[in-house]
Design an enzyme around this catalytic site. Sequence first.
Site, mmCIF file in Angstrom:
data_model
loop_
_atom_site.group_PDB
_atom_site.id
_atom_site.type_symbol
_atom_site.label_atom_id
_atom_site.label_comp_id
_atom_site.label_asym_id
_atom_site.label_seq_id
_atom_site.Cartn_x
_atom_site.Cartn_y
_atom_site.Cartn_z
ATOM 1 N N GLU A 255 2.189 15.573 58.561
ATOM 2 C CA GLU A 255 0.984 16.409 58.633
ATOM 3 C C GLU A 255 0.114 15.943 59.782
ATOM 4 O OE1 GLU A 255 -1.589 16.567 55.173
ATOM 5 O OE2 GLU A 255 0.112 16.851 53.826
ATOM 6 N N ARG B 138 7.947 21.960 55.678
ATOM 7 C CA ARG B 138 7.687 21.000 54.615
ATOM 8 C C ARG B 138 6.848 21.692 53.549
ATOM 9 N NH1 ARG B 138 3.168 16.689 54.098
ATOM 10 N NH2 ARG B 138 3.770 15.983 52.041
ATOM 11 N N GLU C 68 0.894 11.389 50.085
ATOM 12 C CA GLU C 68 -0.328 10.580 50.122
ATOM 13 C C GLU C 68 -0.653 9.917 48.787
ATOM 14 O OE1 GLU C 68 -3.595 12.668 51.909
ATOM 15 O OE2 GLU C 68 -2.530 12.909 53.798
ATOM 16 N N ASN D 284 1.100 11.190 57.672
ATOM 17 C CA ASN D 284 0.074 12.236 57.730
ATOM 18 C C ASN D 284 -1.102 11.614 58.466
ATOM 19 O OD1 ASN D 284 1.758 13.575 55.962
ATOM 20 N ND2 ASN D 284 0.277 13.712 54.286
ATOM 21 N N TYR E 175 -4.800 12.314 60.694
ATOM 22 C CA TYR E 175 -5.832 13.218 61.187
ATOM 23 C C TYR E 175 -6.842 12.509 62.100
ATOM 24 C CZ TYR E 175 -4.018 16.530 57.776
ATOM 25 O OH TYR E 175 -3.194 17.380 57.079
ATOM 26 N N HIS F 137 3.104 16.752 45.194
ATOM 27 C CA HIS F 137 1.907 16.912 46.019
ATOM 28 C C HIS F 137 0.739 17.197 45.073
ATOM 29 C CE1 HIS F 137 0.605 17.900 50.390
ATOM 30 N NE2 HIS F 137 -0.506 17.827 49.668
HETATM 31 C C1 FCB Z 1 -4.113 15.930 53.447
HETATM 32 C C2 FCB Z 1 -3.390 16.568 52.273
HETATM 33 C C3 FCB Z 1 -3.157 18.041 52.449
HETATM 34 C C4 FCB Z 1 -4.352 18.727 53.074
HETATM 35 C C5 FCB Z 1 -4.801 18.019 54.321
HETATM 36 C C6 FCB Z 1 -5.966 18.653 55.028
HETATM 37 O O1 FCB Z 1 -4.738 14.773 53.033
HETATM 38 O O2 FCB Z 1 -2.141 15.950 52.106
HETATM 39 O O3 FCB Z 1 -2.809 18.576 51.203
HETATM 40 O O4 FCB Z 1 -5.355 18.869 52.152
HETATM 41 O O5 FCB Z 1 -5.135 16.696 54.011
#
Ligand code: FCB
Length: 506
Positions: free
Chosen positions: A410, A128, A217, A342, A344, A172
């Site tokens: 992500e 990607r 995002e 995405n 985390y 992006h």
């Molecule tokens: C996300 C972004 C990516 C990167 C990661 C750590 O929010 O999409 O570009 O910065 O975080």
Amino acid sequence: MIELRLTRRKFVQSILGAGAAAGLPAVFSGCSGSSKASTAARAGAAPQFGASSEAAFPKGFFWGTATAAYQIEGAWNEDGKGESIWDRFAHTPSKIKNGDTGDVACDSYHRWREDIALMRAMNLNGYRFSLAWPRIQPAGSGAANAKGVDYYSRLVDALLEARIRPLVTLYHWDLPQALEDAGGWPNRDTAARFADYVQLAAQALGDRVSDWMIFNEPDAFVDLGHLEGTHAPGRKSLLDFLRATHVVNLAQGAGFRALKAARPRSRVGTAFSMSPCEPASDSEDDKLAAERAHAITNTWFLEPALRGRYPDALAFLPETAMRIESGDMEKTRAPLDFIGINLYYRTIASATGTMERFSHAQEWLFPVKMDGGQQGPKTDFGWEVWPKALYDMVMRITRDYNRPVIEITESGCSYNDGPDASGVIRDSRRIAYHREYLSALSRSIADGADVRGYHAWSLLDNFEWAEGFSQRFGLTYVDFKTRQRILKDSGRWYGKVAAENRVRPA
Ligand code: FCB
């Protein structure tokens, strides 16, 4: 579908609230920067997924990595590329940690062959990456810049030759500066400019690229760039934020239609930043706050696409301030072929007190306080490692949207391990992160979710926006003096996972 209506009185109150805001709190990015976290997480942690058993993935699963143009390419002014808002922002003193810029970054514009070799070494079948709009259309309108198109064309050809699926993100975060000068995302015309650019990109690459993402995002670049001012273009305005929200939703619909018109067989999604929102306590107020947090964090740009409406997240919807016109909610519709997630970390939501609501405009509009969790281990960025977040989020989207196709576009962690004396990068914490998140993902598939791929963020250590080069997310180490790349232990481990299509216990 009920669309929340704005009464004139409420609108006036909201503007008064805006005026009262002394400093802008990080309401939205409470979800994106747990350095801002202050509340202790709720008692009685939910069980985590121990990666103690083997997890096999469905046949044909996409094992990929993700990157973004500004974060890796460099060559910021080569071959006719126009200036982007990130070029301008990073060249403005004190915006980026240590004065870093993406002028050279990982130099992938010249070293893309090495990058593909790394993917091959990891046995990956997906990549990607994003197109820099100003490389294709230097001033955001008009004909395509042939040299910019050539770069992506060569990259796509080489990926296909390596049997790696290109998954192309159209935006992006690097808007052509010329469009920012003309009003940027708060300006309605930008949605039409975006659709033109999408058409050019689809014409140039759509004979070989079939899988696309409209945005990366949207909530992050709208919020951080227009309300908090910590990302390009660095605005700090509630009105700009509200207007940009709506124009980006219009652009999502327009971009989707432009792509489908040019390439009817293409598969189109968007990569949404998501985070499951847990109530800080069992109180009814906190539970309500968690539902609001979910709407703000996860569906603010998804509901307009899939259901032609804004979620009921706001105390009311300030339609006038957002400049919503009649018929617009049909235009925001984009029946996405898949949902990119995405993810985390998780978010802890609590109710705001009256005082907080009156002193901060956004908390008046979005009455909820959001913090990062505090129970799991932290990455070097301060983000909580919480694998169950991925399971919870995937299951919620699966339930609420009738089992859509999902790709994890992500997930990853910043650990700043460097080479030891023998030049090896022993980043065992990164291996643990991906192993545990993948185990959680595999559980969601077993429980019915239709997940087709996982893209580790990131292929390379790279330019982490306002953090500059201080946060390393890569499966590959990059020496930012020489741009030399060294596969980390995590890259080797990920390569084994991809080859076997399964995650084995530690
Ligand atoms: C996300 C972004 C990516 C990167 C990661 C750590 O929010 O999409 O570009 O910065 O975080």
